[in-house]
Design a protein around this motif. Structure first.
Motif, PDB file in Angstrom:
ATOM      1  N   LEU A 123       0.412  24.022   6.819  1.00  0.00           N
ATOM      2  CA  LEU A 123       0.538  24.793   5.580  1.00  0.00           C
ATOM      3  C   LEU A 123       1.581  24.175   4.663  1.00  0.00           C
ATOM      4  CD1 LEU A 123      -0.355  27.326   4.022  1.00  0.00           C
ATOM      5  CD2 LEU A 123       1.502  28.565   5.151  1.00  0.00           C
ATOM      6  N   ARG A 124       2.708  23.799   5.195  1.00  0.00           N
ATOM      7  CA  ARG A 124       3.754  23.180   4.381  1.00  0.00           C
ATOM      8  C   ARG A 124       3.271  21.861   3.797  1.00  0.00           C
ATOM      9  NH1 ARG A 124       7.945  21.323   5.891  1.00  0.00           N
ATOM     10  NH2 ARG A 124       9.320  21.994   4.197  1.00  0.00           N
ATOM     11  N   ASP A 125       2.516  21.104   4.580  1.00  0.00           N
ATOM     12  CA  ASP A 125       1.986  19.821   4.119  1.00  0.00           C
ATOM     13  C   ASP A 125       1.070  20.016   2.915  1.00  0.00           C
ATOM     14  OD1 ASP A 125       1.134  17.160   3.966  1.00  0.00           O
ATOM     15  OD2 ASP A 125      -0.293  17.367   5.599  1.00  0.00           O
ATOM     16  N   VAL A 126       0.129  20.946   3.020  1.00  0.00           N
ATOM     17  CA  VAL A 126      -0.836  21.158   1.931  1.00  0.00           C
ATOM     18  C   VAL A 126      -0.145  21.736   0.696  1.00  0.00           C
ATOM     19  CG1 VAL A 126      -2.893  22.434   1.228  1.00  0.00           C
ATOM     20  CG2 VAL A 126      -2.783  21.396   3.493  1.00  0.00           C
ATOM     21  N   LEU A 127       0.744  22.708   0.892  1.00  0.00           N
ATOM     22  CA  LEU A 127       1.437  23.298  -0.258  1.00  0.00           C
ATOM     23  C   LEU A 127       2.335  22.274  -0.945  1.00  0.00           C
ATOM     24  CD1 LEU A 127       2.446  26.825   1.118  1.00  0.00           C
ATOM     25  CD2 LEU A 127       0.421  26.182  -0.216  1.00  0.00           C
ATOM     26  N   GLY A 128       3.009  21.448  -0.164  1.00  0.00           N
ATOM     27  CA  GLY A 128       3.878  20.434  -0.751  1.00  0.00           C
ATOM     28  C   GLY A 128       3.109  19.324  -1.438  1.00  0.00           C
ATOM     29  N   ARG A 129       1.938  19.007  -0.909  1.00  0.00           N
ATOM     30  CA  ARG A 129       1.158  17.907  -1.480  1.00  0.00           C
ATOM     31  C   ARG A 129       0.455  18.297  -2.774  1.00  0.00           C
ATOM     32  NH1 ARG A 129      -2.897  13.740   1.701  1.00  0.00           N
ATOM     33  NH2 ARG A 129      -3.959  12.889  -0.127  1.00  0.00           N
ATOM     34  N   PHE A 130      -0.121  19.508  -2.810  1.00  0.00           N
ATOM     35  CA  PHE A 130      -0.969  19.870  -3.945  1.00  0.00           C
ATOM     36  C   PHE A 130      -0.371  20.931  -4.869  1.00  0.00           C
ATOM     37  CE2 PHE A 130      -3.988  18.116  -0.867  1.00  0.00           C
ATOM     38  CZ  PHE A 130      -4.675  17.232  -1.676  1.00  0.00           C
ATOM     39  N   ALA A 131       0.696  21.587  -4.459  1.00  0.00           N
ATOM     40  CA  ALA A 131       1.360  22.600  -5.279  1.00  0.00           C
ATOM     41  C   ALA A 131       0.378  23.598  -5.890  1.00  0.00           C
ATOM     42  CB  ALA A 131       2.182  21.926  -6.378  1.00  0.00           C
ATOM     43  N   PRO A 132      -0.471  24.242  -5.075  1.00  0.00           N
ATOM     44  CA  PRO A 132      -1.401  25.223  -5.646  1.00  0.00           C
ATOM     45  C   PRO A 132      -0.649  26.462  -6.140  1.00  0.00           C
ATOM     46  CG  PRO A 132      -1.431  25.362  -3.266  1.00  0.00           C
ATOM     47  CD  PRO A 132      -0.572  24.173  -3.612  1.00  0.00           C
ATOM     48  N   GLN A 161       0.481  16.020  -5.723  1.00  0.00           N
ATOM     49  CA  GLN A 161      -0.696  15.278  -6.140  1.00  0.00           C
ATOM     50  C   GLN A 161      -1.552  16.144  -7.047  1.00  0.00           C
ATOM     51  OE1 GLN A 161      -3.076  13.896  -2.878  1.00  0.00           O
ATOM     52  NE2 GLN A 161      -4.685  13.051  -4.171  1.00  0.00           N
ATOM     53  N   ARG A 162      -1.840  15.662  -8.239  1.00  0.00           N
ATOM     54  CA  ARG A 162      -2.667  16.406  -9.179  1.00  0.00           C
ATOM     55  C   ARG A 162      -4.116  15.967  -9.026  1.00  0.00           C
ATOM     56  NH1 ARG A 162       0.729  20.428  -9.835  1.00  0.00           N
ATOM     57  NH2 ARG A 162       2.757  19.769 -10.672  1.00  0.00           N
ATOM     58  N   VAL A 163      -5.006  16.934  -8.946  1.00  0.00           N
ATOM     59  CA  VAL A 163      -6.441  16.661  -8.826  1.00  0.00           C
ATOM     60  C   VAL A 163      -7.088  17.038 -10.149  1.00  0.00           C
ATOM     61  CG1 VAL A 163      -8.547  17.131  -7.547  1.00  0.00           C
ATOM     62  CG2 VAL A 163      -6.345  17.157  -6.368  1.00  0.00           C
ATOM     63  N   PRO A 164      -7.444  16.061 -10.978  1.00  0.00           N
ATOM     64  CA  PRO A 164      -7.957  16.358 -12.317  1.00  0.00           C
ATOM     65  C   PRO A 164      -9.410  16.814 -12.305  1.00  0.00           C
ATOM     66  CG  PRO A 164      -8.003  14.000 -11.951  1.00  0.00           C
ATOM     67  CD  PRO A 164      -7.363  14.603 -10.731  1.00  0.00           C
ATOM     68  N   GLY A 165      -9.787  17.523 -13.369  1.00  0.00           N
ATOM     69  CA  GLY A 165     -11.203  17.765 -13.631  1.00  0.00           C
ATOM     70  C   GLY A 165     -11.794  19.025 -13.086  1.00  0.00           C
ATOM     71  N   ALA A 166     -11.051  19.834 -12.326  1.00  0.00           N
ATOM     72  CA  ALA A 166     -11.622  21.067 -11.770  1.00  0.00           C
ATOM     73  C   ALA A 166     -10.481  21.968 -11.322  1.00  0.00           C
ATOM     74  CB  ALA A 166     -12.539  20.760 -10.594  1.00  0.00           C
ATOM     75  N   ALA A 200      -8.136  15.002   1.696  1.00  0.00           N
ATOM     76  CA  ALA A 200      -6.761  14.804   2.141  1.00  0.00           C
ATOM     77  C   ALA A 200      -6.699  14.948   3.654  1.00  0.00           C
ATOM     78  CB  ALA A 200      -5.819  15.806   1.479  1.00  0.00           C
ATOM     79  N   TYR A 201      -5.936  14.087   4.257  1.00  0.00           N
ATOM     80  CA  TYR A 201      -5.725  14.144   5.701  1.00  0.00           C
ATOM     81  C   TYR A 201      -4.648  15.172   5.998  1.00  0.00           C
ATOM     82  CZ  TYR A 201      -4.817  12.551  10.481  1.00  0.00           C
ATOM     83  OH  TYR A 201      -4.657  12.483  11.831  1.00  0.00           O
ATOM     84  N   VAL A 202      -4.885  16.030   6.981  1.00  0.00           N
ATOM     85  CA  VAL A 202      -3.895  17.009   7.422  1.00  0.00           C
ATOM     86  C   VAL A 202      -3.128  16.376   8.581  1.00  0.00           C
ATOM     87  CG1 VAL A 202      -3.535  19.311   8.378  1.00  0.00           C
ATOM     88  CG2 VAL A 202      -5.330  18.933   6.660  1.00  0.00           C
ATOM     89  N   TYR A 203      -1.852  16.111   8.379  1.00  0.00           N
ATOM     90  CA  TYR A 203      -1.118  15.231   9.278  1.00  0.00           C
ATOM     91  C   TYR A 203      -0.692  15.888  10.584  1.00  0.00           C
ATOM     92  CZ  TYR A 203      -0.924  11.578   5.770  1.00  0.00           C
ATOM     93  OH  TYR A 203      -1.272  10.597   4.883  1.00  0.00           O
ATOM     94  N   VAL A 217       0.858  -1.181   0.000  1.00  0.00           N
ATOM     95  CA  VAL A 217       0.000   0.000   0.000  1.00  0.00           C
ATOM     96  C   VAL A 217       0.895   1.233   0.000  1.00  0.00           C
ATOM     97  CG1 VAL A 217      -1.891   1.195   1.136  1.00  0.00           C
ATOM     98  CG2 VAL A 217      -1.713  -1.298   1.309  1.00  0.00           C
ATOM     99  N   CYS A 218       0.905   1.941  -1.123  1.00  0.00           N
ATOM    100  CA  CYS A 218       1.787   3.095  -1.283  1.00  0.00           C
ATOM    101  C   CYS A 218       1.049   4.390  -0.918  1.00  0.00           C
ATOM    102  CB  CYS A 218       2.282   3.203  -2.724  1.00  0.00           C
ATOM    103  SG  CYS A 218       3.107   1.715  -3.343  1.00  0.00           S
ATOM    104  N   GLY A 219       1.803   5.403  -0.542  1.00  0.00           N
ATOM    105  CA  GLY A 219       1.223   6.710  -0.292  1.00  0.00           C
ATOM    106  C   GLY A 219       1.022   7.465  -1.593  1.00  0.00           C
ATOM    107  N   VAL A 220       0.337   8.596  -1.512  1.00  0.00           N
ATOM    108  CA  VAL A 220       0.111   9.409  -2.700  1.00  0.00           C
ATOM    109  C   VAL A 220       1.426  10.001  -3.181  1.00  0.00           C
ATOM    110  CG1 VAL A 220      -2.273   9.967  -2.104  1.00  0.00           C
ATOM    111  CG2 VAL A 220      -0.431  11.457  -1.316  1.00  0.00           C
ATOM    112  N   VAL A 221       1.530  10.175  -4.486  1.00  0.00           N
ATOM    113  CA  VAL A 221       2.706  10.802  -5.087  1.00  0.00           C
ATOM    114  C   VAL A 221       2.553  12.311  -4.968  1.00  0.00           C
ATOM    115  CG1 VAL A 221       4.023  11.121  -7.212  1.00  0.00           C
ATOM    116  CG2 VAL A 221       3.054   8.872  -6.657  1.00  0.00           C
ATOM    117  N   ARG A 222       3.596  12.976  -4.528  1.00  0.00           N
ATOM    118  CA  ARG A 222       3.580  14.427  -4.403  1.00  0.00           C
ATOM    119  C   ARG A 222       4.448  15.063  -5.474  1.00  0.00           C
ATOM    120  NH1 ARG A 222       2.905  16.495   1.656  1.00  0.00           N
ATOM    121  NH2 ARG A 222       1.517  14.872   2.446  1.00  0.00           N
TER     122      ARG A 222
END
Length: 244
Positions: free
Chosen positions: A162-171, A82-87, A151-154, A75-80
């Motif tokens: 903030l670093r977690d969300v910015l690093g995970r989703f690269a907005p 992480q791209r969220v398609p469709g919106a 997404a879980y905020v760790y 069971v692997c973690g999400v790749v960072r």
């Protein structure tokens, strides 16, 4: 359960979700012979929002795969990132993440926030209706099928969150363009147009203002600006090119 026995290995970042006795190395699980692999993983405490690839005997399988006896599952973690398609990338934060919501807005990230507890069904419904990524530290909420994405905020510390969300989703970052109170867009405003909303000392001391187009709140570079500017500078330094 009283069916096929399988062996699972969780990525290091996912082990915190599992029971303590299952956190070190491979673990055994007895399935019922009909439940999907996704259901089995969730029964171990791991939200599927945090799961990337599922490798069954070395081959990638969907969450709908029904495990067979003797299979070995990685069971692997999400790749960072992480791209969220469709919106367009937009977030929805639960009632416990107000500071994170304000910091995301400070950076120009679309971050809706429920200041009152509308309950898990209400949050899940809004996530789906507005196609927003639901951010939460509530594992049960993230398991609701109706959410659009989640997404879980760790961490429980705002700086790390903030670093977690910015690093995970690269907005894409656009600091100073959103109202930190309501998430609306900010517009430049002249002193005369907002004067009635200002204290006399503020009128005398400051000349540059912005105003929220939605809630009409007025902003200027006041006493807290240096602290906010440090948050912005740190984010731009580390994540400013992440969305490029």
């Amino acid at each position: 359960m009283n069916g096929p026995e399988i062996h699972l290995t969780f990525a290091p970042e996912l082990r915190l979700f599992a029971a303590p006795e299952r956190r070190q190395g491979p673990t055994k699980a007895v399935t019922d012979g009909s439940s999907s692999l996704g259901h089995v993983v969730e029964s171990m405490g791991v939200p599927l929002t945090e799961v990337g690839r599922l490798l069954v005997d070395g081959r990638e399988m969907p969450v709908s795969h029904v495990p067979r006896a003797g299979e070995t599952v990685e069971v692997c973690g999400v790749v960072r990132p992480q791209r969220v398609p469709g919106a367009p990338l937009r977030f929805l934060l639960d009632v416990h993440l107000g500071t994170l919501a304000r910091r995301l807005r400070l950076l120009g990230v679309d971050a809706a926030y429920e200041s009152e507890d509308i309950g898990d069904p209400g949050l899940a419904t809004r996530s789906a209706a507005e196609r927003r990524v639901l951010l939460s530290r509530d594992r049960g909420l993230l398991r609701r099928r109706e959410i659009w994405a989640g997404a879980y905020v760790y961490s429980d510390r705002p700086d790390e969150q903030l670093r977690d969300v910015l690093g995970r989703f690269a907005p894409e970052l656009a600091p100073w363009t959103r109202c930190t109170a309501c998430n609306g867009p900010l517009r430049d405003a002249d002193k005369q147009s907002v004067g009635a909303r200002l204290e006399h000392g503020t009128q005398r001391t400051y000349d540059v203002f912005a105003q929220c187009a939605d809630c009409q709140r007025v902003y200027w570079r006041g006493a807290h600006h240096a602290r906010l500017e440090a948050i912005v500078d740190d984010a731009l330094r580390e994540f400013g090119d992440a969305a490029a």
